[in-house]
Design an enzyme around this catalytic site. Structure first.
Site, PDB file in Angstrom:
ATOM      1  N   GLU A  24       0.484  -1.260   0.045  1.00 21.11           N
ATOM      2  CA  GLU A  24      -0.210   0.092   0.047  1.00 21.11           C
ATOM      3  C   GLU A  24       0.810   1.345   0.143  1.00 21.11           C
ATOM      4  OE1 GLU A  24      -2.942  -0.205   3.175  1.00 21.11           O
ATOM      5  OE2 GLU A  24      -4.146  -1.617   2.200  1.00 21.11           O
TER       6      GLU A  24
ATOM      7  N   LYS B 292     -15.560  -2.038   3.222  1.00 23.41           N
ATOM      8  CA  LYS B 292     -14.849  -2.274   1.903  1.00 23.41           C
ATOM      9  C   LYS B 292     -15.826  -3.059   1.078  1.00 23.41           C
ATOM     10  CE  LYS B 292     -10.353  -3.627   3.897  1.00 23.41           C
ATOM     11  NZ  LYS B 292      -9.565  -4.644   4.628  1.00 23.41           N
TER      12      LYS B 292
HETATM   13  P1  PGA Z   1      -6.521  -5.942   2.768  1.00 22.72           P
HETATM   14  O1  PGA Z   1      -5.721  -4.743   3.811  1.00 22.72           O
HETATM   15  O2  PGA Z   1      -6.857  -5.041   1.529  1.00 22.72           O
HETATM   16  O3  PGA Z   1      -5.115  -6.809   2.230  1.00 22.72           O
HETATM   17  O4  PGA Z   1      -7.313  -6.797   3.394  1.00 22.72           O
HETATM   18  C1  PGA Z   1      -6.444  -3.898   4.065  1.00 22.72           C
HETATM   19  C2  PGA Z   1      -6.861  -3.873   5.630  1.00 22.72           C
HETATM   20  O5  PGA Z   1      -6.823  -4.897   6.299  1.00 22.72           O
HETATM   21  O6  PGA Z   1      -7.246  -2.983   6.123  1.00 22.72           O
HETATM   22 ZN    ZN Z   2      -7.781  -4.201   8.307  1.00 20.30          ZN
END
Ligand code: PGA
Ligand code: ZN
Length: 437
Positions: free
Chosen positions: A229, A362
């Site tokens: 990220e 998400k």
């Molecule tokens: P991930 O990480 O997209 O790999 O799940 C993001 C998070 O855990 O917030």
């Molecule tokens: Zn997370």
């Protein structure tokens, strides 16, 4: 009524070079297009990410089946439907799949369609996407039952007053599954809480990030290697040092830790829970109980300007989460990510049990826009804050920037301020900021 005249999916690549699904939805001359993101530290209750599993192509990570499900199954089902009725489209998608975790057609197939239709809906109405999301959010039917408010937060309004800029929560140091296991915790982030507006907050964040890189390099760490990220991924002795470096970087940026910028952690504890306890590789495999983890987090809150802790305990450690919330919920945001997976049922359970006070949102954890907005509505009705989040595998698609503004997300978590799949969202927020009063 604006009829869908064309729906088309293709396979392309995300920021980790892994295949993902892109969908185009058209109504005559107008087209909406969107690309599906992908997580690495995924929760087990997330919607299914359908992968081909044939080892010949992309080590089995291809998404040709999901693409075929859009082109062969969903397209005939949705052609001629009204794209301005997002809820009806999403309902059809969910019904066509018919499984609790969208394993039949794939959450990635469904989400691609849902997002592309949202883009098309905005284009058809002639409004910016964030405005369209605000309309969709505001026109959700009221909740059948208004759950008890979180014990530690006052209930907020069900419908936010209008689109608003979220506060960025930005990755500075990456660990865990995002950076090769250098430290146990997944993210140490900074929040520019004292910034008067989004552009200023973003400038502060960039300054902190750059000072952090210099501090790390001056101490002989890899000041340039970044995780998935874009956060720095130095091989620090432990989790604590990561927090201390970010605090120092805030000071070096000429800002006041705690007043101008605070620290957030994504512990992502599910991913070092070994069935018996929380095993910290950076502490020679020390295994902590839930209560010892809570003690540890409390000690850190006492010592550092931490205002938010995500996934401080594992996704199924409900009893631990109850105790965590009782101990720390009045002091910091306790954000459920793997715990809730943007799932209304899991969030409802959490609210009823007095667990957490914030939810990570998400879109691909649940698979449609309408279900995502429902989770935000439920969260807000109980006084939980909403943190709209990207995934560690992203693309140039910036839909979540508009979602965060339109549905009045409190914070947005995109990753760091390098790597263009992250900047696509930060930059979209800069454009949107020009349009808001
Ligand atoms: P991930 O990480 O997209 O790999 O799940 C993001 C998070 O855990 O917030
Ligand atoms: Zn997370």
């Amino acid at each position: 009524m604006i009829r869908l005249t064309r729906l088309f999916a293709r396979e392309l690549l995300d920021s980790r070079g892994r295949p993902t699904v892109e969908v185009e939805a058209s109504a005559g001359e107008l087209t909406g297009r969107a690309i599906v993101p992908s997580g690495a530290s995924t929760g087990k209750w997330e919607a299914c990410e359908l992968r081909d599993r044939d080892s010949a192509r992309y080590d089995g990570l291809g998404v040709r089946q999901a693409v075929a499900h859009v082109n062969d199954i969903l397209r005939p089902l949705l052609l001629e439907t009204d794209v301005s009725d997002q809820a009806a489209v999403d309902q059809r998608l969910v019904a066509a799949d018919g499984t609790p975790q969208k394993t039949r057609l794939g959450g990635n197939a469904l989400l691609g369609v849902s997002l592309a239709v949202a883009h098309l809906g905005a284009a058809a109405r002639g409004v910016p996407l964030f405005q369209h999301f605000h309309t969709l959010y505001s026109s959700l039917p009221p909740l059948a039952d208004r759950p008890l408010p979180a014990p530690l937060a006052p209930p907020g309004p069900l419908v936010p007053p209008g689109p608003r800029m979220p506060l960025p929560m930005t990755n500075m140091i990456s660990g865990g599954l995002h950076a090769g296991g250098n430290i146990d915790f997944q993210d140490v982030l900074a929040i520019p809480v004292g910034a008067p507006d989004y552009p200023t907050g973003l400038e502060w964040i960039v300054r902190i990030y750059n000072r952090l890189g210099r501090l790390l390099a001056a101490d002989g760490y890899e000041g340039r290697l970044v995780g998935d990220e874009g956060g720095f991924g130095p091989r620090l002795p432990g989790n604590r040092e990561a927090v201390e470096y970010v605090v120092k970087a805030i000071e070096k940026a000429g800002l006041r830790p705690g007043a101008d910028a605070t620290i957030a952690l994504d512990v992502a504890a599910t991913h070092f829970w070994d069935g018996n306890g929380y095993r910290l590789a950076s502490e020679r495999g020390t295994c902590l109980s839930s209560d010892q983890m809570i003690d540890r987090l409390e000690e850190w809150i006492d010592r550092y300007p931490i205002t938010s802790i995500e996934d401080g305990l594992a996704e199924d450690d409900w009893e631990g989460w109850e105790r965590l919330t009782r101990r720390l919920g009045h002091r910091v945001r306790l954000v459920g990510d793997d715990l809730f997976t943007t799932n209304v049922e899991r969030l409802r359970t959490g609210i009823q049990r007095g667990v957490a006070n914030s939810v990570l949102i998400k879109i691909n954890q649940i698979g449609t826009i309408t279900e995502t907005l429902r989770a935000m509505q439920l969260a807000r009705s109980a006084g939980y804050t909403c943190v709209v989040s990207a995934r560690s595998g992203e693309t140039e698609d910036a839909t979540i920037a508009d979602l965060a503004v339109g549905a009045a997300g409190d914070l947005i978590k995109i990753g760091s301020i390098v790597r263009s799949e992250r900047l696509a969202k930060y930059n979209q927020l800069l454009r949107i900021a020009e349009l808001l009063p």
